[in-house]
Design a protein around this motif. Sequence first.
Motif, PDB file in Angstrom:
ATOM      1  N   PHE A  41     -46.975  41.972  64.603  1.00 53.58           N
ATOM      2  CA  PHE A  41     -47.572  43.236  64.987  1.00 53.58           C
ATOM      3  C   PHE A  41     -46.896  43.755  66.248  1.00 53.58           C
ATOM      4  O   PHE A  41     -46.747  43.020  67.222  1.00 53.58           O
ATOM      5  CB  PHE A  41     -49.066  43.072  65.262  1.00 53.58           C
ATOM      6  CG  PHE A  41     -49.814  42.503  64.091  1.00 53.58           C
ATOM      7  CD1 PHE A  41     -50.285  43.344  63.107  1.00 53.58           C
ATOM      8  CD2 PHE A  41     -50.008  41.144  63.965  1.00 53.58           C
ATOM      9  CE1 PHE A  41     -50.956  42.832  62.014  1.00 53.58           C
ATOM     10  CE2 PHE A  41     -50.684  40.622  62.885  1.00 53.58           C
ATOM     11  CZ  PHE A  41     -51.161  41.471  61.900  1.00 53.58           C
ATOM     12  N   LEU A  42     -46.495  45.010  66.207  1.00 45.06           N
ATOM     13  CA  LEU A  42     -45.945  45.682  67.371  1.00 45.06           C
ATOM     14  C   LEU A  42     -47.083  46.477  67.995  1.00 45.06           C
ATOM     15  O   LEU A  42     -47.747  47.272  67.317  1.00 45.06           O
ATOM     16  CB  LEU A  42     -44.809  46.615  66.973  1.00 45.06           C
ATOM     17  CG  LEU A  42     -44.108  47.346  68.105  1.00 45.06           C
ATOM     18  CD1 LEU A  42     -43.405  46.352  69.032  1.00 45.06           C
ATOM     19  CD2 LEU A  42     -43.119  48.346  67.552  1.00 45.06           C
ATOM     20  N   PHE A  72     -46.413  40.633  68.691  1.00 42.36           N
ATOM     21  CA  PHE A  72     -47.332  39.511  68.511  1.00 42.36           C
ATOM     22  C   PHE A  72     -47.208  38.988  67.090  1.00 42.36           C
ATOM     23  O   PHE A  72     -46.808  39.717  66.183  1.00 42.36           O
ATOM     24  CB  PHE A  72     -48.784  39.955  68.758  1.00 42.36           C
ATOM     25  CG  PHE A  72     -49.047  40.376  70.173  1.00 42.36           C
ATOM     26  CD1 PHE A  72     -49.447  39.447  71.115  1.00 42.36           C
ATOM     27  CD2 PHE A  72     -48.889  41.689  70.559  1.00 42.36           C
ATOM     28  CE1 PHE A  72     -49.685  39.827  72.426  1.00 42.36           C
ATOM     29  CE2 PHE A  72     -49.124  42.082  71.860  1.00 42.36           C
ATOM     30  CZ  PHE A  72     -49.518  41.147  72.797  1.00 42.36           C
ATOM     31  N   THR A  73     -47.577  37.733  66.910  1.00 39.64           N
ATOM     32  CA  THR A  73     -47.606  37.135  65.587  1.00 39.64           C
ATOM     33  C   THR A  73     -48.895  36.345  65.421  1.00 39.64           C
ATOM     34  O   THR A  73     -49.556  36.010  66.401  1.00 39.64           O
ATOM     35  CB  THR A  73     -46.386  36.217  65.353  1.00 39.64           C
ATOM     36  OG1 THR A  73     -46.369  35.797  64.002  1.00 39.64           O
ATOM     37  CG2 THR A  73     -46.401  35.013  66.266  1.00 39.64           C
ATOM     38  N   MET A  78     -35.822  42.865  66.345  1.00 38.16           N
ATOM     39  CA  MET A  78     -36.307  43.385  67.628  1.00 38.16           C
ATOM     40  C   MET A  78     -36.134  42.353  68.735  1.00 38.16           C
ATOM     41  O   MET A  78     -35.719  42.690  69.848  1.00 38.16           O
ATOM     42  CB  MET A  78     -37.771  43.793  67.509  1.00 38.16           C
ATOM     43  CG  MET A  78     -37.985  45.019  66.656  1.00 38.16           C
ATOM     44  SD  MET A  78     -39.682  45.539  66.666  1.00 38.16           S
ATOM     45  CE  MET A  78     -39.667  46.543  68.144  1.00 38.16           C
ATOM     46  N   LEU A  79     -36.440  41.097  68.419  1.00 40.58           N
ATOM     47  CA  LEU A  79     -36.280  40.051  69.431  1.00 40.58           C
ATOM     48  C   LEU A  79     -34.814  39.782  69.742  1.00 40.58           C
ATOM     49  O   LEU A  79     -34.464  39.520  70.897  1.00 40.58           O
ATOM     50  CB  LEU A  79     -36.974  38.766  68.990  1.00 40.58           C
ATOM     51  CG  LEU A  79     -38.487  38.782  69.098  1.00 40.58           C
ATOM     52  CD1 LEU A  79     -39.062  37.441  68.676  1.00 40.58           C
ATOM     53  CD2 LEU A  79     -38.933  39.118  70.501  1.00 40.58           C
ATOM     54  N   GLN A 130     -48.766  48.409  64.850  1.00 40.54           N
ATOM     55  CA  GLN A 130     -47.912  48.597  63.678  1.00 40.54           C
ATOM     56  C   GLN A 130     -47.550  47.215  63.138  1.00 40.54           C
ATOM     57  O   GLN A 130     -47.082  46.359  63.881  1.00 40.54           O
ATOM     58  CB  GLN A 130     -46.641  49.360  64.068  1.00 40.54           C
ATOM     59  CG  GLN A 130     -45.664  49.532  62.947  1.00 40.54           C
ATOM     60  CD  GLN A 130     -44.369  50.201  63.417  1.00 40.54           C
ATOM     61  OE1 GLN A 130     -44.246  50.624  64.566  1.00 40.54           O
ATOM     62  NE2 GLN A 130     -43.420  50.281  62.523  1.00 40.54           N
ATOM     63  N   SER A 131     -47.768  47.005  61.862  1.00 40.60           N
ATOM     64  CA  SER A 131     -47.383  45.718  61.276  1.00 40.60           C
ATOM     65  C   SER A 131     -45.892  45.739  60.963  1.00 40.60           C
ATOM     66  O   SER A 131     -45.320  46.772  60.625  1.00 40.60           O
ATOM     67  CB  SER A 131     -48.196  45.436  60.016  1.00 40.60           C
ATOM     68  OG  SER A 131     -47.954  46.423  59.050  1.00 40.60           O
ATOM     69  N   LEU A 132     -45.259  44.585  61.128  1.00 39.82           N
ATOM     70  CA  LEU A 132     -43.817  44.453  60.898  1.00 39.82           C
ATOM     71  C   LEU A 132     -43.552  43.261  59.994  1.00 39.82           C
ATOM     72  O   LEU A 132     -44.291  42.279  60.009  1.00 39.82           O
ATOM     73  CB  LEU A 132     -43.078  44.199  62.219  1.00 39.82           C
ATOM     74  CG  LEU A 132     -43.149  45.244  63.310  1.00 39.82           C
ATOM     75  CD1 LEU A 132     -42.458  44.730  64.551  1.00 39.82           C
ATOM     76  CD2 LEU A 132     -42.520  46.532  62.855  1.00 39.82           C
ATOM     77  N   GLY A 133     -42.456  43.346  59.279  1.00 39.99           N
ATOM     78  CA  GLY A 133     -42.007  42.207  58.504  1.00 39.99           C
ATOM     79  C   GLY A 133     -41.265  41.223  59.389  1.00 39.99           C
ATOM     80  O   GLY A 133     -40.883  41.531  60.526  1.00 39.99           O
TER      81      GLY A 133
END
Length: 70
Positions: free
Chosen positions: A19-20, A9-10, A41-42, A31-34
Motif C-alpha cells: 500500500f502506498l 507499507f506491506t 519504487m524501492l 493506493q494498493s500496489l502490486g
Amino acid sequence: MVDDNQDLFTTLYAQRLFFLVANDVKGVKFQSLGRTEARMMLENRLRTLRRSGQSQEYDQLQSVFQRTFQ
C-alpha cells in the motif's frame, strides 16, 4: 519512505499486499500496489539514497528490501 510525503507499507503475512500512503493538504490517500510496482519504487528510492550519500538510511532500506524481495 519512497518519495516526499509518500510511504510504502506491506502486510505482515507473506508480504504480498503493498500500500502506498500519500499525505498532502487534501488528506491521506491509500493506493494498493502490486509486488513488482512496489519493488520498482524501492529500487528507485535506494538509487536516490545512494546518489545523495545517505548511507545509514540506504543500509536500513537495503536490509528491508532484501528481506522482502529476495
